[in-house]
Design an enzyme around this catalytic site. Structure first.
Site: not given
Ligand code: 4HQ
Length: 248
Positions: A88, A115, A153, A168
């Site tokens: 994230p 985590e 794709r 698209d």
């Molecule tokens: N995570 N976009 C926590 C995500 C995520 C997201 C991936 C959660 C990594 C450890 N990854 N882990 N949003 O939420 O890519």
């Protein structure tokens, strides 16, 4: 394109390798896949690859040494592969970025669990951090598969009709227009006449107007960071005028 996923759950990737457009493209040799499980590089017989966070707090952190060993193993097969970490904290994925990744010879996608991963993996490797959106999922595998699908794709030969990728949503920076197929009438709603007119210039103009109208009402942010062609400006003015006459 050679894609490697570093993951504690290699079997999840069958969703991509065994089904649909991505599965067929794999069989056709358009892309190749290998999963690397960092557990095979654990320094203990129990196979632990996570440990408690320094500083305390809930949850576990994936340890740097087995992850680095997995990255090094992936680099053996794809020395030129771009390393991506799904998180994230990354830049939100968009169509332009997917298109640019589709031009890479190889990708190595690191999927975190728990985590997250020891920060020193990110500071001691050249890593592109990518997010699929402002929400949290349980692991990087689903985000990695979304990224991979969006990229695959766009690889030449994956989609049956080369025009589908070009037409698209987002390929031109706009939302997609509405689509219809048979029957002509469904629950007292009929297909717009113009789509059955056979007038292809008029159909193209109707579709562009619909795409602009939807983008304006649902995602005005997309219009703000995009240059308009003269025709689009003209149609947008017409839409805005219409909006004043009859609010959308
Ligand atoms: N995570 N976009 C926590 C995500 C995520 C997201 C991936 C959660 C990594 C450890 N990854 N882990 N949003 O939420 O890519």
């Amino acid at each position: 394109m050679h894609i490697q996923a570093i993951t504690l759950f290699p079997e999840m990737f069958t969703a991509l390798t065994d089904s649909g457009v991505t599965g067929r493209a794999l069989q056709q040799g358009i892309w190749q896949f290998a999963a690397i499980n960092p557990r095979q590089f654990a320094d203990n017989p129990q196979g632990y690859i996570d440990d408690r966070p320094f500083g305390g707090g809930p949850g576990m952190i994936m340890m740097a040494p087995p992850l680095q060993a997995a990255i090094d193993a992936a680099r053996q097969s794809s020395p030129q592969g771009r390393l991506i970490y799904m998180s994230p904290q990354g830049k939100p994925l968009n169509h332009m970025q997917a298109a640019s990744l589709a031009r890479e010879p190889a990708l190595i996608v690191l999927c975190g669990r728990y985590e997250g991963i020891d920060e020193r993996i990110l500071t001691s490797n050249e890593v592109t951090e990518i997010s699929i959106g402002d929400f949290v999922v349980s692991g990087g595998e689903l985000p990695a598969m979304m990224l991979m699908d969006a990229v695959i794709r766009l690889l030449p030969g994956t989609l049956g009709d080369a025009r589908s990728a070009v037409e698209d949503s987002f390929a031109n920076g706009l939302l997609d227009c509405p689509h219809y197929t048979r029957p002509v009438e469904f629950r007292q709603q009929t297909v717009p006449d113009v789509l059955r007119s056979g007038n292809h210039a008029l159909i193209a103009q109707w579709r562009l107007t619909q795409a602009l109208r939807r983008t304006l009402t649902r995602r005005p942010d997309l219009l703000a960071d995009r240059r308009l062609t003269p025709e689009e400006s003209r149609l947008l003015q017409y839409i805005r005028q219409e909006e004043r006459d009859i609010p959308l």
